[in-house]
Design a protein around this motif. Structure first.
Motif, PDB file in Angstrom:
ATOM      1  N   GLU A 144       1.504  18.367   1.165  1.00  0.00           N
ATOM      2  CA  GLU A 144       1.404  19.523   0.282  1.00  0.00           C
ATOM      3  C   GLU A 144       1.398  19.096  -1.188  1.00  0.00           C
ATOM      4  N   ALA A 145       2.185  18.078  -1.526  1.00  0.00           N
ATOM      5  CA  ALA A 145       2.205  17.581  -2.901  1.00  0.00           C
ATOM      6  C   ALA A 145       0.843  16.996  -3.282  1.00  0.00           C
ATOM      7  N   ILE A 146       0.220  16.291  -2.341  1.00  0.00           N
ATOM      8  CA  ILE A 146      -1.112  15.732  -2.604  1.00  0.00           C
ATOM      9  C   ILE A 146      -2.143  16.853  -2.734  1.00  0.00           C
ATOM     10  N   ARG A 147      -2.049  17.862  -1.878  1.00  0.00           N
ATOM     11  CA  ARG A 147      -2.961  18.998  -1.991  1.00  0.00           C
ATOM     12  C   ARG A 147      -2.808  19.687  -3.351  1.00  0.00           C
ATOM     13  N   GLY A 148      -1.580  19.695  -3.870  1.00  0.00           N
ATOM     14  CA  GLY A 148      -1.327  20.317  -5.164  1.00  0.00           C
ATOM     15  C   GLY A 148      -2.048  19.646  -6.314  1.00  0.00           C
ATOM     16  N   LEU A 149      -2.499  18.416  -6.105  1.00  0.00           N
ATOM     17  CA  LEU A 149      -3.257  17.705  -7.139  1.00  0.00           C
ATOM     18  C   LEU A 149      -4.727  18.102  -7.148  1.00  0.00           C
ATOM     19  N   ALA A 150      -5.137  18.878  -6.145  1.00  0.00           N
ATOM     20  CA  ALA A 150      -6.487  19.460  -6.084  1.00  0.00           C
ATOM     21  C   ALA A 150      -7.599  18.414  -6.156  1.00  0.00           C
ATOM     22  N   GLY A 151      -7.343  17.258  -5.577  1.00  0.00           N
ATOM     23  CA  GLY A 151      -8.374  16.231  -5.517  1.00  0.00           C
ATOM     24  C   GLY A 151      -8.616  15.483  -6.805  1.00  0.00           C
ATOM     25  N   LYS A 152      -7.741  15.675  -7.800  1.00  0.00           N
ATOM     26  CA  LYS A 152      -7.978  15.067  -9.112  1.00  0.00           C
ATOM     27  C   LYS A 152      -7.478  13.628  -9.223  1.00  0.00           C
ATOM     28  N   ARG A 153      -6.758  13.149  -8.230  1.00  0.00           N
ATOM     29  CA  ARG A 153      -6.263  11.765  -8.273  1.00  0.00           C
ATOM     30  C   ARG A 153      -6.704  11.029  -7.009  1.00  0.00           C
ATOM     31  N   SER A 154      -7.135   9.800  -7.174  1.00  0.00           N
ATOM     32  CA  SER A 154      -7.494   8.978  -6.014  1.00  0.00           C
ATOM     33  C   SER A 154      -6.311   8.182  -5.499  1.00  0.00           C
ATOM     34  N   ALA A 155      -5.225   8.146  -6.256  1.00  0.00           N
ATOM     35  CA  ALA A 155      -4.067   7.339  -5.873  1.00  0.00           C
ATOM     36  C   ALA A 155      -2.780   8.043  -6.273  1.00  0.00           C
ATOM     37  N   VAL A 156      -1.799   7.950  -5.390  1.00  0.00           N
ATOM     38  CA  VAL A 156      -0.460   8.432  -5.708  1.00  0.00           C
ATOM     39  C   VAL A 156       0.541   7.355  -5.337  1.00  0.00           C
ATOM     40  N   MET A 157       1.690   7.410  -5.999  1.00  0.00           N
ATOM     41  CA  MET A 157       2.802   6.524  -5.676  1.00  0.00           C
ATOM     42  C   MET A 157       3.938   7.387  -5.164  1.00  0.00           C
ATOM     43  N   LEU A 158       4.357   7.155  -3.930  1.00  0.00           N
ATOM     44  CA  LEU A 158       5.488   7.869  -3.355  1.00  0.00           C
ATOM     45  C   LEU A 158       6.762   7.144  -3.781  1.00  0.00           C
ATOM     46  N   ALA A 159       7.580   7.783  -4.585  1.00  0.00           N
ATOM     47  CA  ALA A 159       8.775   7.130  -5.127  1.00  0.00           C
ATOM     48  C   ALA A 159       9.666   6.594  -4.015  1.00  0.00           C
ATOM     49  N   ASN A 160      10.174   5.371  -4.222  1.00  0.00           N
ATOM     50  CA  ASN A 160      11.072   4.708  -3.269  1.00  0.00           C
ATOM     51  C   ASN A 160      10.436   4.549  -1.891  1.00  0.00           C
ATOM     52  N   HIS A 161       9.114   4.499  -1.834  1.00  0.00           N
ATOM     53  CA  HIS A 161       8.418   4.483  -0.540  1.00  0.00           C
ATOM     54  C   HIS A 161       7.187   3.588  -0.581  1.00  0.00           C
ATOM     55  N   GLY A 162       6.124   4.005  -1.282  1.00  0.00           N
ATOM     56  CA  GLY A 162       4.947   3.148  -1.344  1.00  0.00           C
ATOM     57  C   GLY A 162       3.715   3.858  -1.865  1.00  0.00           C
ATOM     58  N   PRO A 163       2.674   3.093  -2.229  1.00  0.00           N
ATOM     59  CA  PRO A 163       1.443   3.662  -2.770  1.00  0.00           C
ATOM     60  C   PRO A 163       0.501   4.159  -1.683  1.00  0.00           C
ATOM     61  N   VAL A 164      -0.328   5.139  -2.057  1.00  0.00           N
ATOM     62  CA  VAL A 164      -1.395   5.663  -1.197  1.00  0.00           C
ATOM     63  C   VAL A 164      -2.658   5.736  -2.034  1.00  0.00           C
ATOM     64  N   VAL A 165      -3.747   5.172  -1.515  1.00  0.00           N
ATOM     65  CA  VAL A 165      -5.014   5.162  -2.251  1.00  0.00           C
ATOM     66  C   VAL A 165      -6.140   5.659  -1.355  1.00  0.00           C
ATOM     67  N   ALA A 166      -6.954   6.561  -1.886  1.00  0.00           N
ATOM     68  CA  ALA A 166      -8.159   7.035  -1.213  1.00  0.00           C
ATOM     69  C   ALA A 166      -9.374   6.394  -1.875  1.00  0.00           C
ATOM     70  N   GLY A 167     -10.286   5.861  -1.067  1.00  0.00           N
ATOM     71  CA  GLY A 167     -11.489   5.238  -1.589  1.00  0.00           C
ATOM     72  C   GLY A 167     -12.732   5.776  -0.911  1.00  0.00           C
ATOM     73  N   LYS A 168     -13.892   5.466  -1.479  1.00  0.00           N
ATOM     74  CA  LYS A 168     -15.150   5.955  -0.897  1.00  0.00           C
ATOM     75  C   LYS A 168     -15.411   5.330   0.468  1.00  0.00           C
ATOM     76  N   ASP A 169     -14.852   4.143   0.682  1.00  0.00           N
ATOM     77  CA  ASP A 169     -14.941   3.478   1.982  1.00  0.00           C
ATOM     78  C   ASP A 169     -13.733   2.557   2.125  1.00  0.00           C
ATOM     79  N   LEU A 170     -13.642   1.899   3.267  1.00  0.00           N
ATOM     80  CA  LEU A 170     -12.468   1.083   3.554  1.00  0.00           C
ATOM     81  C   LEU A 170     -12.299  -0.046   2.543  1.00  0.00           C
ATOM     82  N   GLU A 171     -13.370  -0.746   2.249  1.00  0.00           N
ATOM     83  CA  GLU A 171     -13.305  -1.858   1.308  1.00  0.00           C
ATOM     84  C   GLU A 171     -12.802  -1.392  -0.054  1.00  0.00           C
TER      85      GLU A 171
END
Length: 216
Positions: A144-171
């Motif tokens: 829900e927090a990611i949805r709240g960004l409305a697609g404006k970020r390709s990457a988020v950092m989950l505090a005390n947890h880890g990064p998440v990155v969306a890319g156009k493809d796997l590479e």
């Protein structure tokens, strides 16, 4: 070899290389990627990046019904949120990489621009990284927090947890999350030493030259 088989092999290959370089450990981290028919391949829950079996990846159809393979990662809510809000997303990588997690615990980090502007490439590959507050792993609230960004970020950092990155493809997703971790490592190495950051004008030139998504 079919496109689907190639994708299964690539997911496992990239996972092994990231595990081998210490970017994740044990059974942490997860990957998803769009299949040629619009479905998803996802790393299974409790699996290790070191020993993934291509045949046992969780396979979803275009409606995100599980077709075959093992039970998927519990972090499916965050994966779905990125696919639903960023139409350009072809793959997502989530790690528990040490330096980025360490930086997320620092009290003075900018929540809207997590990485200090030390080098050009994180800006070029990631844009601004949003720091999200700590939430229980697997909690639907992360999605829900990611949805709240409305697609404006390709990457988020989950505090005390880890990064998440969306890319156009796997590479692209793998290379971008590696850049995120390397930048976080530089930030921790230079912390308290007053390093020279890129100026606002230098950042603006990067954004314009390389057509970077730079959500204010």
């Amino acid at each position: 070899m079919s496109e689907m088989s190639d994708l299964r092999e690539c997911i496992c290959m990239f996972a092994r290389t990231m595990h081998g370089r210490g970017l994740t450990h044990g059974s942490t981290g997860n990957i998803s990627a769009r299949t040629p028919d619009g479905g998803l391949l996802v790393t299974p829950t409790g699996s290790s990046f070191l020993t993934l079996d291509p045949a046992r990846l969780s396979h979803f159809d275009a409606e995100l019904n599980l077709i075959d393979g093992d039970k998927p990662t519990k972090e499916m809510p965050l994966h779905r949120a990125f696919y639903d809000t960023r139409g350009t997303t072809g793959a997502i990588v989530h790690l528990h990489s040490a330096h980025s997690v360490a930086l997320s615990m620092m009290p003075d980090v900018d929540e809207d621009d997590f990485l200090p502007h030390l080098t050009p490439y994180p800006i070029m590959k990631l844009g601004r990284v949003k720091l999200l507050p700590y939430m229980l792993p697997g909690d639907a609230a992360i999605g829900e927090a990611i949805r709240g960004l409305a697609g404006k970020r390709s990457a988020v950092m989950l505090a005390n947890h880890g990064p998440v990155v969306a890319g156009k493809d796997l590479e692209a997703a793998v290379y971008a999350i590696e850049e995120l971790e390397a930048s976080a490592q530089l930030a921790m190495m230079t912390r308290g030493q007053n390093p020279r950051l890129l100026s606002d004008d230098e950042v603006a030139r990067l954004v314009e030259t390389f057509d970077v998504e730079w959500d204010a």
